[in-house]
Scaffold this active site. Structure first.
Site, short mmCIF file in Angstrom:
data_model
loop_
_atom_site.label_atom_id
_atom_site.label_comp_id
_atom_site.label_asym_id
_atom_site.label_seq_id
_atom_site.Cartn_x
_atom_site.Cartn_y
_atom_site.Cartn_z
N HIS A 71 106.63 32.50 49.93
CA HIS A 71 106.59 32.13 48.52
C HIS A 71 107.75 32.70 47.72
CE1 HIS A 71 104.73 31.08 44.71
NE2 HIS A 71 104.68 32.34 44.32
N GLU A 126 115.60 34.61 40.99
CA GLU A 126 115.07 34.95 42.32
C GLU A 126 116.15 35.33 43.32
OE1 GLU A 126 111.91 32.37 43.57
OE2 GLU A 126 111.94 33.14 45.63
N HIS A 153 102.43 33.85 49.63
CA HIS A 153 101.36 33.60 48.66
C HIS A 153 100.08 33.34 49.45
CE1 HIS A 153 99.02 31.92 45.38
NE2 HIS A 153 99.99 32.23 44.54
N ALA A 185 116.37 31.04 35.17
CA ALA A 185 117.40 32.08 35.07
C ALA A 185 118.74 31.48 34.64
CB ALA A 185 117.53 32.80 36.41
N ARG A 202 99.13 40.97 45.93
CA ARG A 202 99.31 39.84 46.83
C ARG A 202 99.53 40.22 48.30
NH1 ARG A 202 103.04 35.49 44.01
NH2 ARG A 202 101.29 35.24 42.60
N GLU A 251 95.88 37.60 36.86
CA GLU A 251 96.21 37.35 38.27
C GLU A 251 96.13 38.67 39.03
OE1 GLU A 251 100.02 35.39 38.09
OE2 GLU A 251 99.11 33.46 37.67
N ARG A 285 106.27 41.79 44.70
CA ARG A 285 106.31 41.37 43.29
C ARG A 285 104.91 41.22 42.70
NH1 ARG A 285 106.29 36.04 40.71
NH2 ARG A 285 105.93 35.23 42.78
P1 FAD Z 1 114.98 28.04 40.50
O1 FAD Z 1 114.07 27.72 39.41
O2 FAD Z 1 114.50 27.81 41.88
O3 FAD Z 1 116.32 27.18 40.34
C1 FAD Z 1 117.28 27.17 41.36
C2 FAD Z 1 118.40 26.23 40.96
O4 FAD Z 1 119.53 26.46 41.79
C3 FAD Z 1 118.08 24.75 41.10
O5 FAD Z 1 118.62 24.07 39.99
C4 FAD Z 1 118.85 24.33 42.34
O6 FAD Z 1 119.26 22.98 42.36
C5 FAD Z 1 120.06 25.21 42.20
N1 FAD Z 1 120.80 25.41 43.44
C6 FAD Z 1 120.40 26.03 44.57
N2 FAD Z 1 121.39 26.01 45.47
C7 FAD Z 1 122.43 25.37 44.89
C8 FAD Z 1 123.72 25.02 45.32
N3 FAD Z 1 124.19 25.32 46.55
N4 FAD Z 1 124.53 24.34 44.47
C9 FAD Z 1 124.11 23.98 43.24
N5 FAD Z 1 122.88 24.31 42.78
C10 FAD Z 1 122.06 24.99 43.60
N6 FAD Z 1 106.65 32.81 39.05
C11 FAD Z 1 106.03 33.25 37.94
O7 FAD Z 1 106.51 34.17 37.29
N7 FAD Z 1 104.88 32.65 37.54
C12 FAD Z 1 104.30 31.63 38.21
O8 FAD Z 1 103.28 31.11 37.80
C13 FAD Z 1 104.94 31.17 39.40
N8 FAD Z 1 104.39 30.16 40.12
C14 FAD Z 1 105.10 29.65 41.18
C15 FAD Z 1 104.59 28.56 41.86
C16 FAD Z 1 105.33 27.97 42.88
C17 FAD Z 1 104.80 26.78 43.61
C18 FAD Z 1 106.60 28.52 43.23
C19 FAD Z 1 107.42 27.90 44.31
C20 FAD Z 1 107.07 29.64 42.57
C21 FAD Z 1 106.34 30.21 41.55
N9 FAD Z 1 106.80 31.33 40.87
C22 FAD Z 1 106.15 31.79 39.76
C23 FAD Z 1 108.12 31.89 41.18
C24 FAD Z 1 109.13 31.34 40.17
O9 FAD Z 1 108.82 30.00 39.88
C25 FAD Z 1 110.55 31.41 40.70
O10 FAD Z 1 110.80 32.67 41.25
C26 FAD Z 1 111.54 31.17 39.57
O11 FAD Z 1 111.23 29.97 38.92
C27 FAD Z 1 112.95 31.14 40.11
O12 FAD Z 1 113.78 30.73 39.07
P2 FAD Z 1 115.34 30.65 39.30
O13 FAD Z 1 115.92 30.21 38.02
O14 FAD Z 1 115.81 31.92 39.89
O15 FAD Z 1 115.53 29.53 40.43
C1 SIN Z 2 100.62 31.53 40.99
O1 SIN Z 2 100.36 30.77 40.04
O2 SIN Z 2 99.80 31.97 41.77
C2 SIN Z 2 102.02 31.93 41.21
C3 SIN Z 2 102.28 33.10 40.40
C4 SIN Z 2 103.51 33.77 40.88
O3 SIN Z 2 104.02 33.48 41.96
O4 SIN Z 2 103.98 34.63 40.14
#
Ligand code: FAD
Ligand code: SIN
Length: 527
Positions: free
Chosen positions: A341, A365, A234, A15, A280, A113, A376
């Site tokens: 999750h 997120e 999850h 994001a 889920r 999925e 979701r």
């Molecule tokens: P993130 O990618 O979590 O990035 C957060 C960032 O914020 C990081 O850089 C962190 O350092 C920074 N941050 C946090 N707090 C601070 C702070 N106080 N100061 C400075 N920086 C900070 N979703 C799907 O759609 N498909 C999938 O296959 C899928 N598989 C998943 C598998 C796993 C194991 C997990 C955990 C999640 C999965 N998800 C999946 C969910 C998805 O990965 C996340 O919801 C998404 O990547 C979140 O992206 P984001 O950019 O919001 O945050």
């Molecule tokens: C997974 O690969 O099962 C994660 C997918 C998701 O959280 O969207």
């Protein structure tokens, strides 16, 4: 030298980087990350990105699947923009050099999925997130307009104090820098892209960064928070004493994996017509019921019938990681348990990522756009990050052009408190207490009695944490503790507001889903 940027982006996942790459065309961008820039939930994603790319699929079907999974609580306009703008954002990502799996005819290899009526998940093997993170990071690092500040942990937002809490413009943030000193970052537009808060629970699929910092900061600054009761568990995390948070992708069931009781019996057909591919929330509740019935600590995910060749080709990372824990999925059913999750609620935003605080956007997120409703749909999250990162960037650029040039002053941080070796023990103790309390009292199935008990304990814990936050020198551990305590409070408050069971919120006292959609659960700090 004052740190002044047109855009302050807190977070380097899908994001934050999607926002940054667009905003960088219009102004100077600072991207903060509290650990290394690749340490994100994004990097951990396995399954892939849901998107309508095949002739047999349609926007209507993806919208319908998302609404059904969301159990009547989605904002339909958020679902529509995500689904309809998704393919364009995905193709842009591919054009940046993100490699997704393709079939021999050159079309994307789409997987399936839970809750999806079609194969529509674009993936890069079983490590999609790693590839997305790599491609976005490489691109953003090449842009001279973007400065990265790694190991820099945002402490709190700074808002114009001339207006009441929640109304003053966001001017930037105080940040704990790598060397331990604290800087004020001045920004004309600030974006929270800090990801989720799975670490509020004892067992989670989330990486260590997921402590809900952005959510807690926005709440403290007076922003409106929505629907935190909808915390997704999850179904399939590896059950192993040494596996901290290893997920077995839902794509495993998408490709034919079967959940079984420890006796070997399959059971999901008894709970939903989609069986192992039910949404889920349904699967997790069914697992919870079965585990409570039998007293078992875990269940099994069986993929033996898929065969070594297929497993090796389709899930090489899962195969190797399970083997490293002594579990050979080719010959043995995999022990699995549900784990926290995904945070479906968050900082309430409109369709352009505006929070209720002037000058503050939220994406990914940490945000509540209304896309996920009460549950979701799998693989809609990376998609949301791509779509809303882009939309919020366009809105922030428009806002930048309307604001006066220059930066409002921010008072320098006042250093107080002393380092104390005892503090580490207190942090660890409270950290464990909160996460265990959330797991035991605010888990998959809830009751008013347990929620009220959690509320009382959290009140006391938050007071204690607040007291030593004022007393000791600020450390990242202490900040994260303060944040998970606030997140836990928000989950409990939202859960107490909802007088029904819906999607991910299951209450023994309110077992029915009310016939008409219920209002979102909002929590906001009093001015
Ligand atoms: P993130 O990618 O979590 O990035 C957060 C960032 O914020 C990081 O850089 C962190 O350092 C920074 N941050 C946090 N707090 C601070 C702070 N106080 N100061 C400075 N920086 C900070 N979703 C799907 O759609 N498909 C999938 O296959 C899928 N598989 C998943 C598998 C796993 C194991 C997990 C955990 C999640 C999965 N998800 C999946 C969910 C998805 O990965 C996340 O919801 C998404 O990547 C979140 O992206 P984001 O950019 O919001 O945050
Ligand atoms: C997974 O690969 O099962 C994660 C997918 C998701 O959280 O969207």
């Amino acid at each position: 030298m004052r740190l002044e940027y047109d855009f302050l982006v807190i977070g380097s996942g899908v994001a934050g980087l999607s926002f940054a790459r667009v905003a960088a065309q219009y102004g100077r961008v600072a991207v903060l990350t509290k650990r290394g820039a690749e340490e994100t939930s994004t990097s951990q994603a396995q399954g892939g990105i849901a998107s309508v790319l095949d002739k047999s699929d349609s926007f209507e079907l993806h919208v319908e699947d998302s609404l059904v999974a969301g159990a009547g609580q989605c904002r339909e306009n958020a679902v529509r923009v995500t689904v309809e703008e998704g393919p364009q954002r995905l193709l842009e990502l591919a054009a940046l050099g993100c490699h997704f799996d393709v079939k021999s005819d050159g079309r994307y290899d789409l997987t399936r999925e839970g809750g999806h009526s079609r194969r529509r998940i674009v993936h890069a093997g079983d490590i999609t997130g790693k590839e997305v993170q790599r491609a976005l990071l490489k691109h953003c690092r090449s842009l001279p307009q973007i400065s990265f500040f790694e190991h820099s942990c945002a402490i709190d937002l700074v808002c114009d104090k001339r207006l009441p809490l929640g109304q003053g413009r966001c001017l930037g943030a105080y940040v704990l820098m790598e060397g331990g000193h604290i800087e004020a970052f001045h920004a004309r537009q600030t974006v929270l892209a800090t990801g989720g808060s799975g670490k509020a629970y004892l067992y989670t699929s989330n990486p260590d960064v997921a402590t809900g910092d952005g959510l807690a900061m926005a709440f403290r600054a007076g922003a409106r928070i929505a629907n935190m009761e909808f915390f997704q568990f999850h179904p399939t995390c590896l059950f192993h004493p040494e596996a901290k948070n290893f997920l077995l992708s839902e794509a495993v069931r998408g490709e034919g994996g079967i959940l079984r009781l420890r006796s070997g019996q399959s059971f999901m057909q008894n709970y939903h017509h989609q069986g192992d591919l039910a949404p889920r929330d349904v699967v997790t509740r069914a697992m919870d019921t079965e585990m409570k019935k039998s007293g078992d600590t875990h269940l099994l995910l069986d993929v033996r019938h898929l065969g070594q060749t297929f497993l090796k080709e389709r899930f090489p990372n899962l195969l190797a990681t399970c083997r490293s824990f002594g579990v050979d999925m080719v010959t043995t059913p995999i022990p699995v348990v549900p784990a926290a999750h995904y945070q479906c609620g968050g900082i309430d935003t409109d369709l352009d990522g505006h929070s209720t605080l002037p000058g503050l956007f939220a994406v990914g997120e940490v945000a509540h756009t209304g896309l996920h409703g009460a549950n979701r749909l799998a693989s809609n999250s990376l998609l949301e990050g791509l779509v809303f990162g882009h939309r919020a960037a366009m809105a922030a650029v428009a806002a930048l052009q309307e604001t006066q040039p220059g930066f409002e002053p921010i008072a320098p941080w006042i250093y107080k408190g002393k380092p104390d070796s005892f503090e580490g023990v207190l942090v660890r103790q409270n950290w464990e207490d909160i996460r265990r309390l959330m797991w035991n009292l605010v888990g998959i199935v809830r009751s008013d009695k347990r929620l009220l008990l959690a509320k009382r304990r959290l009140k006391w814990l938050r007071e204690e944490i607040r007291a030593f936050y004022g007393e000791y020198v600020v450390t990242r551990d202490m900040l994260e503790l303060r944040n998970i305590a606030d997140v836990a409070y928000l989950i409990v408050e939202c859960a107490l507001l909802r007088k029904e069971s819906r999607g991910l919120h299951t209450s023994q006292d309110w077992p029915n889903t009310l016939p008409s959609p219920q209002p979102d659960s909002f929590v906001q700090r009093e001015p």
